[in-house]
Design an enzyme around this catalytic site. Structure first.
Site, PDB file in Angstrom:
ATOM      1  N   ARG A  46       0.820  -1.225   0.000  1.00 33.35           N
ATOM      2  CA  ARG A  46       0.000   0.000   0.000  1.00 33.35           C
ATOM      3  C   ARG A  46       0.847   1.266   0.000  1.00 33.35           C
ATOM      4  O   ARG A  46       0.392   2.334  -0.423  1.00 33.35           O
ATOM      5  CB  ARG A  46      -0.986   0.032   1.182  1.00 33.35           C
ATOM      6  CG  ARG A  46      -1.838   1.323   1.173  1.00 33.35           C
ATOM      7  CD  ARG A  46      -2.977   1.337   2.179  1.00 33.35           C
ATOM      8  NE  ARG A  46      -2.613   0.793   3.455  1.00 33.35           N
ATOM      9  CZ  ARG A  46      -1.853   1.424   4.365  1.00 33.35           C
ATOM     10  NH1 ARG A  46      -1.402   2.632   4.137  1.00 33.35           N
ATOM     11  NH2 ARG A  46      -1.564   0.832   5.509  1.00 33.35           N
ATOM     12  N   TYR A 100     -12.979  14.757 -19.019  1.00 35.29           N
ATOM     13  CA  TYR A 100     -13.376  13.350 -18.863  1.00 35.29           C
ATOM     14  C   TYR A 100     -14.538  13.288 -17.860  1.00 35.29           C
ATOM     15  O   TYR A 100     -14.518  13.970 -16.829  1.00 35.29           O
ATOM     16  CB  TYR A 100     -12.166  12.557 -18.361  1.00 35.29           C
ATOM     17  CG  TYR A 100     -12.510  11.143 -18.017  1.00 35.29           C
ATOM     18  CD1 TYR A 100     -12.725  10.194 -19.025  1.00 35.29           C
ATOM     19  CD2 TYR A 100     -12.660  10.743 -16.696  1.00 35.29           C
ATOM     20  CE1 TYR A 100     -13.071   8.898 -18.710  1.00 35.29           C
ATOM     21  CE2 TYR A 100     -13.004   9.437 -16.371  1.00 35.29           C
ATOM     22  CZ  TYR A 100     -13.209   8.523 -17.381  1.00 35.29           C
ATOM     23  OH  TYR A 100     -13.559   7.232 -17.071  1.00 35.29           O
ATOM     24  N   ASP A 172      -4.250  16.270 -17.553  1.00 30.14           N
ATOM     25  CA  ASP A 172      -4.531  14.856 -17.820  1.00 30.14           C
ATOM     26  C   ASP A 172      -4.100  14.615 -19.261  1.00 30.14           C
ATOM     27  O   ASP A 172      -4.707  15.124 -20.194  1.00 30.14           O
ATOM     28  CB  ASP A 172      -6.032  14.599 -17.622  1.00 30.14           C
ATOM     29  CG  ASP A 172      -6.441  13.170 -17.950  1.00 30.14           C
ATOM     30  OD1 ASP A 172      -5.706  12.475 -18.687  1.00 30.14           O
ATOM     31  OD2 ASP A 172      -7.523  12.752 -17.489  1.00 30.14           O
TER      32      ASP A 172
HETATM   33  C1  PLP Z   1     -10.339   6.703 -18.701  1.00 37.29           C
HETATM   34  C2  PLP Z   1      -9.928   8.088 -18.371  1.00 37.29           C
HETATM   35  C3  PLP Z   1      -9.819   8.508 -17.034  1.00 37.29           C
HETATM   36  C4  PLP Z   1     -10.172   7.612 -15.878  1.00 37.29           C
HETATM   37  O1  PLP Z   1      -9.275   6.555 -15.787  1.00 37.29           O
HETATM   38  P1  PLP Z   1      -9.612   5.147 -15.067  1.00 37.29           P
HETATM   39  O2  PLP Z   1      -8.339   4.410 -15.256  1.00 37.29           O
HETATM   40  O3  PLP Z   1     -10.791   4.555 -15.769  1.00 37.29           O
HETATM   41  O4  PLP Z   1      -9.912   5.454 -13.644  1.00 37.29           O
HETATM   42  C5  PLP Z   1      -9.393   9.803 -16.801  1.00 37.29           C
HETATM   43  N1  PLP Z   1      -9.090  10.639 -17.804  1.00 37.29           N
HETATM   44  C6  PLP Z   1      -9.200  10.278 -19.101  1.00 37.29           C
HETATM   45  C7  PLP Z   1      -8.874  11.266 -20.167  1.00 37.29           C
HETATM   46  C8  PLP Z   1      -9.622   8.991 -19.424  1.00 37.29           C
HETATM   47  O5  PLP Z   1      -9.736   8.642 -20.714  1.00 37.29           O
END
Ligand code: PLP
Length: 384
Positions: A46, A100, A172
């Site tokens: 963890r 997202y 992101d």
């Molecule tokens: C899929 C996605 C997420 C979330 O990711 P998970 O691994 O499903 O938790 C966040 N940002 C973007 C741009 C995504 O495509």
């Protein structure tokens, strides 16, 4: 510096363990005490510090051109832990309007419960950002490529704006990957990924990553250690294997996205194609200046509306009808019924996501086969 693929294979690797050339999976939950005194240094799954975690962290940091990295139990775990670490009660966040789905609802509905305020900004229009600043604004959050219209905001303006106003900048970069765009080089503080997508690339785990300067990543690691969203060693091993072919796979995703976008743009049954690699896309100049490829995700609208769109989904043979992206196999969805189903239809259309919009996440099949598959599916759909 060695090339991307060389680093993807060799960066962060440790000396062979008992002669094993490939990193073994260390499934041990706990480790013999080595005299550690800090809680975060005690070796335990963890606490995100097993050999599998450490190799991944070093490799990811090197691929993004950053000091440090942290893997997490999902993309959402990376995003929520990073935001909750950077922000505290009483702070204010500026976030891109088109986010997202999971991030959008976390920012607009959940953050309030921690006493954190937000405003949404138009990432395309940097002149409008200053008016949204408040004395308690602490961070600015954007995405490198948005879903499903694959737009690129004024990404070169985010870090300078953040620095001028004392904000932490987060991005992101799931859709771009460090192959196509490296936000640290553009001054971003923290890069986030859903490693579920391209970084792992094989659709068989959920995982996330947070990448940036050591001091920031350490603070986020401390919070993740408490919140508990760790990636288990088996998933670390799969992500490690996937990362080692990231450069190879992205080349094919990029080529397939562009080939399918070009084919669709020329097709008489297609009204509009959204892919920034196309000269006709409004963000093409940004893509050309900052990105080395635009990935495998594109969307398009057919003449004839929802019925024809659903016929295409029915008749394609290669793509599975499923949400998500970034895996070796192609996937296709109608966002109005998946990622954007929670949004009112009128608002959805206003956001540029009409009900008939189809989103394709190209895998790494041969481009000719993908194009031929869409050709036959559109012919069948348009023919009745
Ligand atoms: C899929 C996605 C997420 C979330 O990711 P998970 O691994 O499903 O938790 C966040 N940002 C973007 C741009 C995504 O495509």
């Amino acid at each position: 510096m060695p090339g991307f693929q060389t680093r993807a294979i060799h960066a962060g690797e440790i000396d062979p363990v008992l002669g094993a050339v490939t990193l073994p999976t260390f499934s041990s939950a706990t480790y013999e005490s080595g005299g550690e005194t800090r809680y975060d240094d005690v070796r335990y799954i963890r606490l995100n510090n097993t050999p599998n975690h450490r190799v991944l962290h070093a490799k990811l940091a090197e691929l993004e051109g950053a000091e440090a990295a942290l893997v997490t139990g999902s993309g959402m775990s990376a995003i929520t832990t990073a935001l909750l670490s950077v922000l505290k009660a009483g702070d204010h966040l500026l976030a891109q309007r088109m986010l997202y789905g999971g991030t959008h609802s976390f920012v607009t509905r959940d953050l309030e419960r921690w006493g954190i305020e937000h405003d949404l900004i138009d990432a395309d229009d940097p002149d409008s950002w200053k008016a949204k600043l408040r004395p308690n604004t602490r961070a600015v959050y954007v995405e490198s490529l948005t879903n499903p219209l694959v737009t690129i905001g004024a990404l070169d303006q985010v870090a300078p704006f953040a620095r001028e106003h004392g904000l932490v900048s987060l991005i992101d970069s799931t859709f771009a990957t460090p192959v196509n765009f490296r936000p640290i080089e553009h001054g971003f503080d923290l890069v986030l990924h859903s490693a579920t997508k391209y970084l792992n690339g094989h659709g068989d785990i959920v995982a996330g990553a947070v990448i940036g300067a050591t001091e920031r990543v350490d603070a986020i690691t401390h919070d993740l250690n408490h919140l508990g969203g760790s990636l288990n060693p088996q998933a670390c091993a799969l992500l490690h294997r996937g990362l080692r072919t990231l450069g190879l796979r992205m080349r094919q995703h990029d080529a397939n996205g562009l080939a399918l976008a070009r084919f669709l743009e020329e097709h008489p049954a297609v009204e509009r194609v959204h892919y920034p690699g196309l000269e006709s896309h409004p963000d093409h100049a940004r893509a050309k200046a900052w990105f080395s490829g635009c990935g495998g995700v594109l969307s398009f609208e057919l003449r004839g509306g929802v019925e024809v769109a659903d016929q295409v989904l029915k008749h394609v043979r290669l793509p599975a009808v499923a949400p998500s992206l970034g895996s070796v196999e192609s996937l296709i969805t109608r966002p109005a019924t998946t990622s954007h189903s929670g949004i009112d239809p009128e608002l959805r259309r206003a956001l540029g996501v009409p009900d008939e919009l189809i989103r394709v996440a190209c895998g790494v099949e041969d481009a000719e086969d993908l194009v031929a598959d869409f050709e036959q599916a559109i012919a069948k759909a348009a023919g009745g």
